[in-house]
Design a protein around this motif. Structure first.
Motif, mmCIF file in Angstrom:
data_model
loop_
_atom_site.group_PDB
_atom_site.id
_atom_site.type_symbol
_atom_site.label_atom_id
_atom_site.label_comp_id
_atom_site.label_asym_id
_atom_site.label_seq_id
_atom_site.Cartn_x
_atom_site.Cartn_y
_atom_site.Cartn_z
ATOM 1 N N ASP A 11 53.215 47.791 44.430
ATOM 2 C CA ASP A 11 52.353 48.859 43.901
ATOM 3 C C ASP A 11 51.508 48.346 42.738
ATOM 4 O OD1 ASP A 11 53.582 50.635 45.638
ATOM 5 O OD2 ASP A 11 55.118 51.217 44.173
ATOM 6 N N ALA A 12 52.041 47.332 42.027
ATOM 7 C CA ALA A 12 51.332 46.883 40.821
ATOM 8 C C ALA A 12 51.660 45.425 40.508
ATOM 9 C CB ALA A 12 51.729 47.762 39.639
ATOM 10 N N ILE A 13 50.808 44.831 39.673
ATOM 11 C CA ILE A 13 51.033 43.453 39.194
ATOM 12 C C ILE A 13 51.002 43.490 37.666
ATOM 13 C CG2 ILE A 13 50.128 41.080 39.172
ATOM 14 C CD1 ILE A 13 48.708 41.775 41.844
ATOM 15 N N VAL A 14 52.108 43.090 37.057
ATOM 16 C CA VAL A 14 52.206 43.112 35.587
ATOM 17 C C VAL A 14 52.979 41.859 35.169
ATOM 18 C CG1 VAL A 14 52.903 44.469 33.566
ATOM 19 C CG2 VAL A 14 52.601 45.635 35.783
ATOM 20 N N GLY A 15 52.306 40.873 34.597
ATOM 21 C CA GLY A 15 53.035 39.652 34.242
ATOM 22 C C GLY A 15 52.424 38.932 33.060
ATOM 23 N N SER A 16 53.097 37.857 32.654
ATOM 24 C CA SER A 16 52.659 37.125 31.455
ATOM 25 C C SER A 16 51.675 36.004 31.761
ATOM 26 C CB SER A 16 53.868 36.502 30.745
ATOM 27 O OG SER A 16 54.261 35.299 31.393
ATOM 28 N N ALA A 17 51.592 35.558 33.010
ATOM 29 C CA ALA A 17 50.767 34.370 33.282
ATOM 30 C C ALA A 17 49.331 34.598 32.826
ATOM 31 C CB ALA A 17 50.802 34.031 34.762
ATOM 32 N N ASN A 18 48.745 33.587 32.218
ATOM 33 C CA ASN A 18 47.339 33.659 31.817
ATOM 34 C C ASN A 18 46.451 33.427 33.028
ATOM 35 O OD1 ASN A 18 46.996 34.061 28.906
ATOM 36 N ND2 ASN A 18 48.178 32.170 28.687
ATOM 37 N N ASN A 19 45.323 34.108 33.094
ATOM 38 C CA ASN A 19 44.321 33.919 34.157
ATOM 39 C C ASN A 19 44.914 34.063 35.554
ATOM 40 O OD1 ASN A 19 42.505 33.384 32.135
ATOM 41 N ND2 ASN A 19 42.802 31.169 32.252
ATOM 42 N N GLN A 20 45.524 35.189 35.805
ATOM 43 C CA GLN A 20 46.177 35.410 37.104
ATOM 44 C C GLN A 20 45.174 35.499 38.257
ATOM 45 O OE1 GLN A 20 48.677 38.893 36.489
ATOM 46 N NE2 GLN A 20 49.439 37.995 34.596
ATOM 47 N N LEU A 21 43.987 36.040 37.983
ATOM 48 C CA LEU A 21 42.988 36.218 39.054
ATOM 49 C C LEU A 21 42.233 34.913 39.258
ATOM 50 C CD1 LEU A 21 41.485 39.511 37.598
ATOM 51 C CD2 LEU A 21 43.008 39.370 39.586
ATOM 52 N N GLN A 22 42.148 34.462 40.509
ATOM 53 C CA GLN A 22 41.388 33.222 40.735
ATOM 54 C C GLN A 22 39.909 33.438 40.421
ATOM 55 O OE1 GLN A 22 41.523 31.431 44.653
ATOM 56 N NE2 GLN A 22 41.242 29.443 43.689
ATOM 57 N N HIS A 23 39.378 34.576 40.886
ATOM 58 C CA HIS A 23 37.992 34.943 40.563
ATOM 59 C C HIS A 23 37.965 36.407 40.165
ATOM 60 C CE1 HIS A 23 36.508 31.219 42.164
ATOM 61 N NE2 HIS A 23 37.111 31.439 43.315
ATOM 62 N N GLU A 24 36.934 36.769 39.412
ATOM 63 C CA GLU A 24 36.832 38.168 38.963
ATOM 64 C C GLU A 24 36.840 39.133 40.136
ATOM 65 O OE1 GLU A 24 33.624 38.862 36.180
ATOM 66 O OE2 GLU A 24 34.336 37.145 35.004
ATOM 67 N N ARG A 25 36.234 38.718 41.274
ATOM 68 C CA ARG A 25 36.141 39.636 42.414
ATOM 69 C C ARG A 25 37.513 40.051 42.939
ATOM 70 N NH1 ARG A 25 36.921 36.817 47.244
ATOM 71 N NH2 ARG A 25 36.820 34.551 46.945
ATOM 72 N N HIS A 26 38.543 39.270 42.648
ATOM 73 C CA HIS A 26 39.853 39.591 43.207
ATOM 74 C C HIS A 26 40.432 40.886 42.636
ATOM 75 C CE1 HIS A 26 39.864 35.237 44.479
ATOM 76 N NE2 HIS A 26 40.005 35.931 45.596
ATOM 77 N N VAL A 27 40.010 41.282 41.447
ATOM 78 C CA VAL A 27 40.542 42.537 40.909
ATOM 79 C C VAL A 27 39.975 43.724 41.703
ATOM 80 C CG1 VAL A 27 38.837 42.947 39.060
ATOM 81 C CG2 VAL A 27 41.177 43.735 38.792
ATOM 82 N N GLN A 28 38.725 43.562 42.179
ATOM 83 C CA GLN A 28 38.129 44.625 42.999
ATOM 84 C C GLN A 28 38.879 44.739 44.336
ATOM 85 O OE1 GLN A 28 35.373 46.659 41.984
ATOM 86 N NE2 GLN A 28 36.176 47.842 43.730
ATOM 87 N N ILE A 29 39.277 43.594 44.896
ATOM 88 C CA ILE A 29 40.009 43.626 46.170
ATOM 89 C C ILE A 29 41.353 44.329 45.962
ATOM 90 C CG2 ILE A 29 40.923 42.245 48.085
ATOM 91 C CD1 ILE A 29 38.875 40.065 47.379
ATOM 92 N N LEU A 30 42.015 44.021 44.851
ATOM 93 C CA LEU A 30 43.295 44.696 44.553
ATOM 94 C C LEU A 30 43.064 46.201 44.430
ATOM 95 C CD1 LEU A 30 44.836 42.328 41.831
ATOM 96 C CD2 LEU A 30 45.612 42.574 44.199
ATOM 97 N N HIS A 31 42.020 46.561 43.674
ATOM 98 C CA HIS A 31 41.660 47.965 43.448
ATOM 99 C C HIS A 31 41.465 48.672 44.799
ATOM 100 C CE1 HIS A 31 39.680 51.116 40.977
ATOM 101 N NE2 HIS A 31 38.883 51.253 42.025
ATOM 102 N N ASP A 32 40.693 48.030 45.694
ATOM 103 C CA ASP A 32 40.408 48.635 47.002
ATOM 104 C C ASP A 32 41.675 48.785 47.837
ATOM 105 O OD1 ASP A 32 37.817 48.629 46.164
ATOM 106 O OD2 ASP A 32 37.200 46.876 47.351
ATOM 107 N N ARG A 33 42.632 47.869 47.601
ATOM 108 C CA ARG A 33 43.885 47.947 48.372
ATOM 109 C C ARG A 33 44.919 48.862 47.720
ATOM 110 N NH1 ARG A 33 46.382 42.772 51.048
ATOM 111 N NH2 ARG A 33 47.880 44.413 51.267
ATOM 112 N N GLY A 34 44.532 49.471 46.594
ATOM 113 C CA GLY A 34 45.440 50.409 45.920
ATOM 114 C C GLY A 34 46.556 49.722 45.146
#
Ligand code: NAI
Ligand code: AKG
Length: 379
Positions: free
Chosen positions: A268-291
């Motif tokens: 349901d969610a991603i919550v972690g300590s790793a820095n720079n988890q998204l490979q590219h900025e666009r990946h947050v939009q893909i997560l958003h679209d997938r709920g």
């Protein structure tokens, strides 16, 4: 002539790469094997601050790319956490298991000292407080040092605490209660931060799936689970992405949210300590679209920064605790704002940072005091 043109292209390429940064320093000390890069991204809010990572990068380009991205993230992290420092970070090229020595960290300390307070640093992935006790012999611009040396101690403790606040805020937003119990968490990386997060989740009744390339870390969490009367399920390093759990908790390396891993996610969610988890900025939009709710990494993992920045003013545990608790409210606010504005959580967090940077730029006029924190920073 040809050589001159080639050189010009190389120079342009390098300046293009670092165009968003104020300063990048290459540190070379053959006698200790030190090869490091210090990147200072932005000092609008104060001197640059950020940990030093040691990793066996396969190329200088890879190391440079990492340090540029990490230092940029620190500018956002400082802005979002209301810390009067700017964004910086360093990387040492080498295997932390094999290539470290006290002499190497003393040499690194000398390079840090040469920046005369433009950059403060301490631990990150692959480095420990002990390494920086050696660096401290050469420079005072070190943070996250042991209490015995006048510091605030291990910064991974507040980082882990901040991740727990982030998970609680996420549970509150998604499930209506911040209770950690009765939920499943898949944790990638059981190092300084991940292990402490895992331990607290177990103590508070969470069910865990874990993975780590280090078998000792796996054995240690299994032992701890037995002591607590809880249990953990160990999965392979590539299986962690496909685990069916409530929250994925990445606490190892960056860029793990990408085109290959997103289709596997069942959380349901991603919550972690790793820095720079998204490979590219666009990946947050893909997560958003997938709920899939994404907790911006630099909001969740700011605990270490909060403590080390505080340490430079003189350690004060109560003040640190208050600021750590603020991660809960800050994340909830970002979730709610992104929902109201129909934007991603990262866009919502970035807006908050930009606002603070712009406010500070407006204050940095001719009459403003020098760009230094207002209290007496240790020098
Ligand atoms: N230490 C701190 O206070 C802070 C850490 N972070 C970030 O959190 C992350 C973890 O930091 P630390 O715990 O300090 O580092 P660490 O080096 O102590 O731990 C990292 C762990 O990840 C494991 N690991 C490495 N590759 C892996 C893989 N492919 N799959 C699974 N596990 C793997 C390692 O074996 C190790 O146990 C890093 O991205 C770091 O930049 C962010 C803010 C502060
Ligand atoms: O945690 C630290 O010691 C400094 C802050 C930092 O480097 C980070 O948050 O990535």
């Amino acid at each position: 002539m040809k050589q001159l043109e080639y050189k010009k292209v190389l120079e342009q390429d390098m300046f293009q790469k670092i165009s968003g940064h104020e300063q990048v320093v290459f540190c070379n000390d053959p006698s200790t094997g030190l090869r490091a890069i210090i990147a200072i991204h932005n000092t609008t809010l104060g001197p640059a601050l950020g940990g030093t990572r040691m990793y066996p990068y396969s190329s200088i380009d890879e190391a440079l790319e990492d340090v540029l991205k990490l230092s940029e993230g620190m500018t956002a992290k400082c802005a979002a956490s209301d810390v009067d420092f700017g964004g910086g970070k360093a990387v040492i090229i080498g295997d932390p298991e094999k290539d470290k020595s006290p002499a190497m960290f003393r040499a690194f300390g000398q390079f840090v000292d040469s920046l005369n307070g433009r950059f403060y640093t301490g631990t990150d992935m692959g480095t420990t407080m002990d390494d920086f006790v050696h660096a401290l012999k050469e420079t005072n611009f070190i943070n996250g040092i042991p209490e015995a040396f006048g510091g605030s101690g291990d910064s991974s403790i507040p980082t882990a605490q901040g991740v727990i606040y982030g998970i609680k805020a996420t549970n509150q937003y998604l499930y209506g209660s911040d209770n950690l119990a009765g939920k499943t968490y898949s944790i990638q990386g059981l190092g300084k931060v991940g292990f402490k997060v895992a331990e607290q989740l177990l103590e508070e009744g969470g069910e865990l799936y874990v993975t780590d390339v280090n078998h000792q870390a796996i054995d240690a969490i299994k032992t701890r689970a037995v002591e607590l009367g809880a249990s953990v399920k160990v999965v392979g390093i590539n299986e962690i992405y496909g685990v069916d759990s409530n929250i994925f908790v990445p606490c190892a390396m960056g860029r793990i949210i990408n085109d290959q891993t997103i289709p596997q996610l069942k959380v349901d969610a991603i919550v972690g300590s790793a820095n720079n988890q998204l490979q590219h900025e666009r990946h947050v939009q893909i997560l958003h679209d997938r709920g899939i709710l994404y907790a911006p990494d630099y909001i969740v993992n700011a605990g270490g920064l909060i403590q080390v920045a505080d340490e430079l003013y003189e350690p004060n545990r109560k003040r640190v605790l208050l600021k750590l608790k603020a991660i809960f409210d800050s994340l909830l606010e970002i979730y709610e704002q992104s929902s109201l504005d129909c934007i991603t959580t990262m866009e919502s967090a970035n807006q908050k940072c930009q606002q603070r940077l712009e406010e500070q730029r407006a204050r940095n006029n001719f009459f403003a005091r020098s760009k230094r924190p207002k209290w007496n920073v240790r020098v």
